[in-house]
Design a protein around this motif. Structure first.
Motif, PDB file in Angstrom:
ATOM      1  N   LEU A  73      -5.447   1.379  -7.803  1.00  0.00           N
ATOM      2  CA  LEU A  73      -4.418   0.596  -8.310  1.00  0.00           C
ATOM      3  C   LEU A  73      -4.730  -1.051  -7.576  1.00  0.00           C
ATOM      4  O   LEU A  73      -4.338  -2.078  -8.222  1.00  0.00           O
ATOM      5  CB  LEU A  73      -3.107   0.918  -7.955  1.00  0.00           C
ATOM      6  N   LEU A  74      -5.130  -0.896  -6.215  1.00  0.00           N
ATOM      7  CA  LEU A  74      -5.094  -2.037  -5.413  1.00  0.00           C
ATOM      8  C   LEU A  74      -6.382  -2.581  -5.151  1.00  0.00           C
ATOM      9  O   LEU A  74      -6.697  -3.525  -4.572  1.00  0.00           O
ATOM     10  CB  LEU A  74      -4.554  -1.620  -4.051  1.00  0.00           C
ATOM     11  N   LYS A  75      -7.383  -1.944  -5.871  1.00  0.00           N
ATOM     12  CA  LYS A  75      -8.757  -2.292  -5.742  1.00  0.00           C
ATOM     13  C   LYS A  75      -9.307  -2.322  -4.104  1.00  0.00           C
ATOM     14  O   LYS A  75      -9.948  -3.206  -3.735  1.00  0.00           O
ATOM     15  CB  LYS A  75      -9.042  -3.617  -6.413  1.00  0.00           C
ATOM     16  N   LEU A  76      -8.762  -1.071  -3.550  1.00  0.00           N
ATOM     17  CA  LEU A  76      -9.275  -0.993  -2.307  1.00  0.00           C
ATOM     18  C   LEU A  76      -9.866   0.512  -2.181  1.00  0.00           C
ATOM     19  O   LEU A  76      -9.655   1.101  -2.955  1.00  0.00           O
ATOM     20  CB  LEU A  76      -7.956  -1.033  -1.253  1.00  0.00           C
ATOM     21  N   ASP A  77     -10.769   0.603  -1.039  1.00  0.00           N
ATOM     22  CA  ASP A  77     -11.299   1.985  -1.145  1.00  0.00           C
ATOM     23  C   ASP A  77     -10.359   2.870  -0.335  1.00  0.00           C
ATOM     24  O   ASP A  77      -9.534   2.348   0.341  1.00  0.00           O
ATOM     25  CB  ASP A  77     -12.473   1.774  -0.131  1.00  0.00           C
TER      26      ASP A  77
ATOM     27  N   VAL B  56       0.664  -1.194   0.015  1.00  0.00           N
ATOM     28  CA  VAL B  56       0.042  -0.013  -0.025  1.00  0.00           C
ATOM     29  C   VAL B  56       0.754   1.267   0.284  1.00  0.00           C
ATOM     30  O   VAL B  56       0.632   2.259  -0.754  1.00  0.00           O
ATOM     31  CB  VAL B  56      -1.149  -0.104   1.384  1.00  0.00           C
ATOM     32  N   PHE B  57       2.021   1.247   0.643  1.00  0.00           N
ATOM     33  CA  PHE B  57       2.790   2.586   0.707  1.00  0.00           C
ATOM     34  C   PHE B  57       3.515   2.703  -0.435  1.00  0.00           C
ATOM     35  O   PHE B  57       3.584   3.788  -0.878  1.00  0.00           O
ATOM     36  CB  PHE B  57       3.979   2.130   1.933  1.00  0.00           C
ATOM     37  N   LEU B  58       3.867   1.663  -1.303  1.00  0.00           N
ATOM     38  CA  LEU B  58       4.417   1.789  -2.658  1.00  0.00           C
ATOM     39  C   LEU B  58       3.475   2.289  -3.514  1.00  0.00           C
ATOM     40  O   LEU B  58       3.861   3.221  -4.286  1.00  0.00           O
ATOM     41  CB  LEU B  58       5.072   0.316  -3.107  1.00  0.00           C
ATOM     42  N   ALA B  59       2.081   2.053  -3.362  1.00  0.00           N
ATOM     43  CA  ALA B  59       1.205   2.174  -4.339  1.00  0.00           C
ATOM     44  C   ALA B  59       0.972   4.010  -4.126  1.00  0.00           C
ATOM     45  O   ALA B  59       0.586   4.725  -5.052  1.00  0.00           O
ATOM     46  CB  ALA B  59      -0.062   1.548  -4.152  1.00  0.00           C
ATOM     47  N   VAL B  60       0.670   4.268  -2.893  1.00  0.00           N
ATOM     48  CA  VAL B  60       0.221   5.810  -2.344  1.00  0.00           C
ATOM     49  C   VAL B  60       1.700   6.447  -3.042  1.00  0.00           C
ATOM     50  O   VAL B  60       1.525   7.611  -3.534  1.00  0.00           O
ATOM     51  CB  VAL B  60       0.107   5.810  -1.060  1.00  0.00           C
ATOM     52  N   ALA B  61       3.009   6.100  -2.700  1.00  0.00           N
ATOM     53  CA  ALA B  61       4.238   6.813  -3.285  1.00  0.00           C
ATOM     54  C   ALA B  61       4.199   7.075  -4.724  1.00  0.00           C
ATOM     55  O   ALA B  61       4.602   8.014  -5.338  1.00  0.00           O
ATOM     56  CB  ALA B  61       5.313   6.159  -2.650  1.00  0.00           C
ATOM     57  N   ARG B  62       3.569   5.960  -5.609  1.00  0.00           N
ATOM     58  CA  ARG B  62       3.446   6.070  -6.829  1.00  0.00           C
ATOM     59  C   ARG B  62       2.419   7.019  -7.465  1.00  0.00           C
ATOM     60  O   ARG B  62       2.670   7.737  -8.453  1.00  0.00           O
ATOM     61  CB  ARG B  62       3.477   4.738  -7.589  1.00  0.00           C
ATOM     62  N   GLU B  63       1.372   7.037  -6.746  1.00  0.00           N
ATOM     63  CA  GLU B  63      -0.024   7.609  -7.282  1.00  0.00           C
ATOM     64  C   GLU B  63      -0.129   8.941  -6.475  1.00  0.00           C
ATOM     65  O   GLU B  63      -0.716   9.713  -7.033  1.00  0.00           O
ATOM     66  CB  GLU B  63      -1.106   6.784  -6.881  1.00  0.00           C
ATOM     67  N   GLU B  64       0.679   9.161  -5.461  1.00  0.00           N
ATOM     68  CA  GLU B  64       0.623  10.414  -4.664  1.00  0.00           C
ATOM     69  C   GLU B  64      -0.787  10.842  -4.279  1.00  0.00           C
ATOM     70  O   GLU B  64      -1.213  11.848  -4.152  1.00  0.00           O
ATOM     71  CB  GLU B  64       1.181  11.400  -5.626  1.00  0.00           C
ATOM     72  N   SER B  65      -1.565   9.814  -4.047  1.00  0.00           N
ATOM     73  CA  SER B  65      -2.886   9.891  -3.481  1.00  0.00           C
ATOM     74  C   SER B  65      -3.514   8.699  -3.079  1.00  0.00           C
ATOM     75  O   SER B  65      -3.260   7.622  -3.656  1.00  0.00           O
ATOM     76  CB  SER B  65      -3.869  10.580  -4.800  1.00  0.00           C
TER      77      SER B  65
END
Length: 300
Positions: A26-30, A10-19
């Motif tokens: 990306l992760l199919k999570l709310d 999740v951390f990597l996804a937020v770092a890449r998407e910046e939101s």
């Protein structure tokens, strides 16, 4: 409290998407779940990893330090999966390549089709964009560029040089004043990139040869060549595109000849992936061979 690997993803996804919302898609999570996971990870490390701003979620200094370790862990997990699956057979799964539209339109279809023939269980995606592909956000697994990036944790490999020359359609040359010297270009309509949308200095061809005005412009190589093929003016073309545009003729070849290079850019951590290494090798070899074949076929 020990950090969870799921929270690191999740951390990597937020770092890449910046939101939170981008990471959630990306992760199919709310987004609320994404926020809770980040909060749990920050509690585990006892430090804030992101600062929220109107532009989105920006990593703190601690977040920047964690990013490198998170990407290493991600690469290690991927390598472990590949090792368990085995690599003696053909390549499988999905690989996405980012590329500027010149190479994406005129080189990659042939090269990727050949790799697909040899690896029928592999899905290859070509992301053609008139800008630099953002590998840090995992827009693609690897990218082809026209200059070697110097920032970031990247593995950069030169693939090959390629040539470019001025071209115009035969009908255009018949209808307009002769072009016998560089100065004659001032009386002709020029086709090129939209000046303020040139994303890489290596693509500023017309400026390099002293052209001040671009009458017909596009951020797409394909559109520029369509303009030229319809007899609309003069443009700079990759030699490897000429076999696809039979009515274009090279001009001023003894005065103007440009050389550029293609580079393959990957995440540094991905060099531990045998699967990606094998694909990168096949892709680079295929591009070198295709450039040589097409430049030889289109020489005039």
């Amino acid at each position: 409290m020990e950090p969870h690997w799921d929270d690191m993803k999740v951390f990597l996804a937020v770092a890449r998407e910046e939101s939170l919302s981008g990471a959630g898609r990306l992760l199919k999570l709310d987004p609320a779940t994404v926020g809770r996971r980040i909060a749990r990870l920050e509690a585990a490390y006892d430090t804030p990893l992101f600062a929220k701003s109107p532009q989105g979620y920006t990593m703190t200094a601690a977040g920047e330090r964690l990013l490198a370790h998170g990407e290493q862990a991600e690469a290690a997990m991927r390598s472990a999966s590949e090792a368990l699956a085995g690599t003696t057979e053909g390549l499988t799964g999905q690989i996405r390549i980012g590329a500027p539209d010149g190479s994406a339109n005129y080189l990659l279809p042939q090269v990727c089709a050949q790799i697909s023939d040899e690896n029928p269980d592999l899905d290859i995606q070509i992301l053609a964009l008139p800008r630099i592909i953002n590998l840090s956000r995992r827009e693609a697994d690897m990218a082809i560029t026209v200059s070697a990036p110097t920032a970031g944790h990247l593995l950069v490999q030169k693939i090959t040089d390629y040539k470019l020359h001025l071209v115009a359609a035969r009908q255009y040359l018949r209808r307009n004043a002769p072009i016998e010297k560089v100065e004659d270009l001032k009386g002709h309509r020029m086709i090129g990139y939209i000046p303020d949308m040139i994303f890489d200095r290596e693509l500023d061809y017309l400026n390099d040869i002293g052209v001040e005005r671009v009458a017909l412009s596009s951020n797409s190589v394909s559109v520029q060549l369509r303009h030229a093929s319809h007899g609309s003016g003069v443009c700079v073309a990759h030699d490897f595109t000429l076999p696809f545009h039979g009515n274009l003729r090279q001009i001023l070849t003894d005065r103007i000849s440009l050389t550029r290079s293609f580079y393959l850019v990957r995440h540094q951590g991905d060099q531990r992936s045998e699967r990606l290494n094998r694909f990168a090798e096949a892709l680079s070899r295929g591009i070198r061979d295709e450039v040589a074949r097409l430049e030889g076929h289109g020489a005039s």
